[in-house]
Design a protein around this motif. Structure first.
Motif, PDB file in Angstrom:
ATOM      1  N   TYR A  32      -2.752   2.487  -7.342  1.00 43.27           N
ATOM      2  CA  TYR A  32      -3.469   1.625  -8.604  1.00 43.27           C
ATOM      3  C   TYR A  32      -4.376   1.350  -8.610  1.00 43.27           C
ATOM      4  O   TYR A  32      -5.088   1.391 -10.198  1.00 43.27           O
ATOM      5  N   TRP A  33      -5.312   0.782  -7.977  1.00 35.72           N
ATOM      6  CA  TRP A  33      -6.748   1.096  -7.751  1.00 35.72           C
ATOM      7  C   TRP A  33      -7.137   2.431  -8.806  1.00 35.72           C
ATOM      8  O   TRP A  33      -8.076   2.557  -9.687  1.00 35.72           O
ATOM      9  N   ALA A  34      -6.172   3.582  -8.337  1.00 29.17           N
ATOM     10  CA  ALA A  34      -7.787   5.328  -9.263  1.00 29.17           C
ATOM     11  C   ALA A  34      -7.320   4.657 -10.776  1.00 29.17           C
ATOM     12  O   ALA A  34      -7.689   5.428 -11.477  1.00 29.17           O
ATOM     13  N   THR A  35      -5.874   3.950 -11.335  1.00 31.26           N
ATOM     14  CA  THR A  35      -5.966   4.186 -12.592  1.00 31.26           C
ATOM     15  C   THR A  35      -5.701   3.164 -12.953  1.00 31.26           C
ATOM     16  O   THR A  35      -5.755   3.239 -14.160  1.00 31.26           O
ATOM     17  N   ARG A  36      -5.957   2.220 -12.910  1.00 30.25           N
ATOM     18  CA  ARG A  36      -6.299   1.376 -13.006  1.00 30.25           C
ATOM     19  C   ARG A  36      -7.371   0.436 -12.563  1.00 30.25           C
ATOM     20  O   ARG A  36      -8.726  -0.586 -13.971  1.00 30.25           O
ATOM     21  N   ARG A  37      -8.174   0.855 -11.698  1.00 32.06           N
ATOM     22  CA  ARG A  37      -9.899   0.017 -12.216  1.00 32.06           C
ATOM     23  C   ARG A  37     -10.551   1.826 -11.641  1.00 32.06           C
ATOM     24  O   ARG A  37     -11.731   1.441 -11.966  1.00 32.06           O
ATOM     25  N   SER A  38     -10.033   2.925 -12.096  1.00 31.17           N
ATOM     26  CA  SER A  38     -11.236   4.039 -11.657  1.00 31.17           C
ATOM     27  C   SER A  38     -10.654   5.009 -13.319  1.00 31.17           C
ATOM     28  O   SER A  38     -11.391   6.014 -12.958  1.00 31.17           O
TER      29      SER A  38
ATOM     30  N   GLN B 166       6.613  -6.405  -8.953  1.00 35.27           N
ATOM     31  CA  GLN B 166       6.114  -6.982 -10.191  1.00 35.27           C
ATOM     32  C   GLN B 166       6.157  -7.908  -9.301  1.00 35.27           C
ATOM     33  O   GLN B 166       4.796  -8.728 -10.578  1.00 35.27           O
ATOM     34  N   ARG B 167       6.613  -8.961  -8.669  1.00 34.21           N
ATOM     35  CA  ARG B 167       6.326  -9.973  -8.348  1.00 34.21           C
ATOM     36  C   ARG B 167       4.863 -10.405  -7.723  1.00 34.21           C
ATOM     37  O   ARG B 167       4.306 -11.621  -8.179  1.00 34.21           O
ATOM     38  N   ALA B 168       5.127  -9.996  -6.764  1.00 32.87           N
ATOM     39  CA  ALA B 168       3.240  -9.636  -5.965  1.00 32.87           C
ATOM     40  C   ALA B 168       2.434  -9.979  -7.617  1.00 32.87           C
ATOM     41  O   ALA B 168       1.243 -10.206  -7.309  1.00 32.87           O
ATOM     42  N   LEU B 169       2.544  -8.359  -8.773  1.00 27.37           N
ATOM     43  CA  LEU B 169       1.306  -7.932  -9.183  1.00 27.37           C
ATOM     44  C   LEU B 169       0.717  -9.707 -10.042  1.00 27.37           C
ATOM     45  O   LEU B 169      -0.237  -9.673  -9.928  1.00 27.37           O
ATOM     46  N   GLN B 170       2.235 -10.205 -10.583  1.00 29.34           N
ATOM     47  CA  GLN B 170       2.507 -12.034 -11.231  1.00 29.34           C
ATOM     48  C   GLN B 170       1.643 -12.242 -10.871  1.00 29.34           C
ATOM     49  O   GLN B 170       1.111 -13.238 -11.300  1.00 29.34           O
ATOM     50  N   GLN B 171       2.154 -12.498  -9.341  1.00 30.41           N
ATOM     51  CA  GLN B 171       1.111 -13.887  -8.401  1.00 30.41           C
ATOM     52  C   GLN B 171       0.179 -13.679  -7.743  1.00 30.41           C
ATOM     53  O   GLN B 171      -0.747 -14.841  -8.051  1.00 30.41           O
ATOM     54  N   GLU B 172      -0.753 -12.134  -8.322  1.00 33.58           N
ATOM     55  CA  GLU B 172      -2.643 -11.893  -8.269  1.00 33.58           C
ATOM     56  C   GLU B 172      -2.915 -11.994  -9.323  1.00 33.58           C
ATOM     57  O   GLU B 172      -4.229 -12.187  -9.424  1.00 33.58           O
ATOM     58  N   GLY B 173      -2.049 -12.316 -10.581  1.00 30.87           N
ATOM     59  CA  GLY B 173      -2.009 -12.022 -11.929  1.00 30.87           C
ATOM     60  C   GLY B 173      -2.765 -10.904 -12.227  1.00 30.87           C
ATOM     61  O   GLY B 173      -3.849 -10.416 -12.683  1.00 30.87           O
ATOM     62  N   LEU B 174      -2.378  -9.440 -11.595  1.00 31.01           N
ATOM     63  CA  LEU B 174      -2.946  -8.534 -11.929  1.00 31.01           C
ATOM     64  C   LEU B 174      -1.924  -7.531 -12.980  1.00 31.01           C
ATOM     65  O   LEU B 174      -0.472  -8.314 -12.952  1.00 31.01           O
TER      66      LEU B 174
ATOM     67  N   MET C   8       5.349 -17.729   7.443  1.00 28.44           N
ATOM     68  CA  MET C   8       4.122 -16.994   7.287  1.00 28.44           C
ATOM     69  C   MET C   8       3.287 -17.149   6.340  1.00 28.44           C
ATOM     70  O   MET C   8       3.928 -17.751   5.392  1.00 28.44           O
ATOM     71  N   LYS C   9       1.679 -16.850   6.589  1.00 29.12           N
ATOM     72  CA  LYS C   9       0.982 -16.960   5.793  1.00 29.12           C
ATOM     73  C   LYS C   9      -0.073 -15.832   5.334  1.00 29.12           C
ATOM     74  O   LYS C   9      -0.369 -15.052   6.595  1.00 29.12           O
ATOM     75  N   LEU C  10      -0.112 -14.714   3.923  1.00 30.31           N
ATOM     76  CA  LEU C  10      -0.788 -14.259   3.913  1.00 30.31           C
ATOM     77  C   LEU C  10      -1.910 -14.606   3.568  1.00 30.31           C
ATOM     78  O   LEU C  10      -2.459 -15.139   1.835  1.00 30.31           O
ATOM     79  N   TYR C  11      -2.824 -14.558   4.680  1.00 28.65           N
ATOM     80  CA  TYR C  11      -4.248 -14.144   3.506  1.00 28.65           C
ATOM     81  C   TYR C  11      -5.545 -12.650   2.387  1.00 28.65           C
ATOM     82  O   TYR C  11      -4.987 -11.640   3.204  1.00 28.65           O
ATOM     83  N   TYR C  12      -5.630 -13.330   0.828  1.00 28.19           N
ATOM     84  CA  TYR C  12      -5.129 -12.173   0.329  1.00 28.19           C
ATOM     85  C   TYR C  12      -6.687 -12.723  -0.796  1.00 28.19           C
ATOM     86  O   TYR C  12      -6.953 -13.288  -0.836  1.00 28.19           O
ATOM     87  N   SER C  13      -6.986 -10.878  -1.149  1.00 28.09           N
ATOM     88  CA  SER C  13      -8.230 -11.265  -2.383  1.00 28.09           C
ATOM     89  C   SER C  13      -6.955 -10.205  -3.710  1.00 28.09           C
ATOM     90  O   SER C  13      -6.359  -9.715  -3.403  1.00 28.09           O
ATOM     91  N   PRO C  14      -6.872 -11.187  -4.861  1.00 29.62           N
ATOM     92  CA  PRO C  14      -6.544 -10.529  -5.460  1.00 29.62           C
ATOM     93  C   PRO C  14      -6.913  -8.751  -6.190  1.00 29.62           C
ATOM     94  O   PRO C  14      -7.992  -8.705  -6.301  1.00 29.62           O
ATOM     95  N   GLY C  15      -5.766  -7.565  -5.744  1.00 28.34           N
ATOM     96  CA  GLY C  15      -6.073  -6.237  -6.331  1.00 28.34           C
ATOM     97  C   GLY C  15      -6.672  -5.842  -5.343  1.00 28.34           C
ATOM     98  O   GLY C  15      -7.040  -4.990  -5.427  1.00 28.34           O
ATOM     99  N   ALA C  16      -6.737  -6.732  -3.665  1.00 31.69           N
ATOM    100  CA  ALA C  16      -7.740  -5.738  -2.708  1.00 31.69           C
ATOM    101  C   ALA C  16      -6.299  -5.409  -1.701  1.00 31.69           C
ATOM    102  O   ALA C  16      -5.218  -4.951  -2.548  1.00 31.69           O
ATOM    103  N   CYS C  17      -6.833  -4.245  -0.788  1.00 34.61           N
ATOM    104  CA  CYS C  17      -5.359  -3.545  -0.073  1.00 34.61           C
ATOM    105  C   CYS C  17      -4.090  -4.809   0.768  1.00 34.61           C
ATOM    106  O   CYS C  17      -3.195  -3.796   0.893  1.00 34.61           O
ATOM    107  N   SER C  18      -4.569  -5.811   0.078  1.00 27.00           N
ATOM    108  CA  SER C  18      -3.894  -6.867   0.970  1.00 27.00           C
ATOM    109  C   SER C  18      -2.079  -6.860   0.198  1.00 27.00           C
ATOM    110  O   SER C  18      -1.894  -7.537   0.226  1.00 27.00           O
ATOM    111  N   LEU C  19      -2.958  -6.255  -0.977  1.00 29.30           N
ATOM    112  CA  LEU C  19      -2.122  -6.383  -1.705  1.00 29.30           C
ATOM    113  C   LEU C  19      -0.167  -5.369  -1.753  1.00 29.30           C
ATOM    114  O   LEU C  19       0.680  -5.434  -1.507  1.00 29.30           O
ATOM    115  N   GLY C  20      -0.829  -4.560  -0.783  1.00 33.14           N
ATOM    116  CA  GLY C  20       0.440  -3.533  -0.571  1.00 33.14           C
ATOM    117  C   GLY C  20       0.802  -5.072   0.725  1.00 33.14           C
ATOM    118  O   GLY C  20       2.521  -4.715   0.781  1.00 33.14           O
TER     119      GLY C  20
END
Length: 207
Positions: free
Chosen positions: A169-175, A197-205, A1-13
């Motif tokens: 996450y958006w509410a507390t970390r971005r807004s 924790q792993r997903a956040l680390q991989q996305e540099g968040l 499988m391959k996930l197309y994502y952007s760091p911190g976007a909804c794809s984080l879920g």
């Protein structure tokens, strides 16, 4: 499988769900801020020009967060991410739709892309404030109608939690928003999960 994502976007879920499942997958970065979603290479993958998109590994691509989350949960039953009880599955889908169809676009797209909602630049701060007001309202609705325990569903952890997490996450970390007590506990519980924790680390968040 391959996930197309952007760091911190909804794809984080979806990234979190893949980490919870634990099967091999690849990540393909789509730099939304640079307009990569509109370039031919990605449009060939997802003509809708947005993330997440999931290449299932069989030559076919899935789009739309709720569908990808549902498919991953149903096709990996051993991970226990999709309830087997019909009513619980229904409530899981209900939460996916509310997060992705209401909280995300009305509460947060207004904040992050105010220009999409007004042709007048001077009105953009009002759009941002409206987004914060709506997001707070939606969170209070969830707080007042919470039927789960630590997690969204009474049946336990599911893909619905990964969806709720990305807007929390958006509410507390971005807004700079403060979540109602139950949602704040949910966010803390999610942040404590190794897959998150792993997903956040991989996305540099930040956690």
């Amino acid at each position: 499988m391959k996930l197309y994502y952007s760091p911190g976007a909804c794809s984080l879920g979806i990234h979190i769900i893949l980490e919870e499942i634990g099967k091999p997958y690849d990540l393909s970065l789509v730099a939304l801020k640079e307009g990569a979603q509109h370039k031919p290479d990605f449009v060939a993958v997802n003509p809708k020009s947005k993330v997440p998109a999931l290449d299932r590994g069989d030559g076919r691509v899935l789009t739309e967060f709720p569908v990808i989350a549902w498919w991953l949960g149903k096709s990996n039953p051993e991970a226990g991410l999709m309830p087997t009880d019909f009513e619980a599955e229904t409530r899981c889908l209900e939460m996916l739709d509310y997060v992705c169809g209401t909280i995300h676009p009305q509460g947060f797209t207004r904040q992050f892309r105010a220009a999409n909602f007004t042709p007048t630049e001077a009105d953009q701060p009002k759009v941002v404030e409206q987004g914060k007001t709506l997001a707070a309202k939606y969170f209070e609705t969830l707080e007042k109608n919470w039927t789960g325990g630590t997690y969204v569903l009474a049946s336990g952890y599911s893909v619905a939690d990964a969806a709720l997490f990305f807007v929390e996450y958006w509410a507390t970390r971005r807004s700079g928003m403060t979540l109602p007590p139950q949602l704040a506990k949910h966010l803390d519980a999610m942040l404590a999960r190794p897959a998150v924790q792993r997903a956040l680390q991989q996305e540099g968040l930040p956690a």
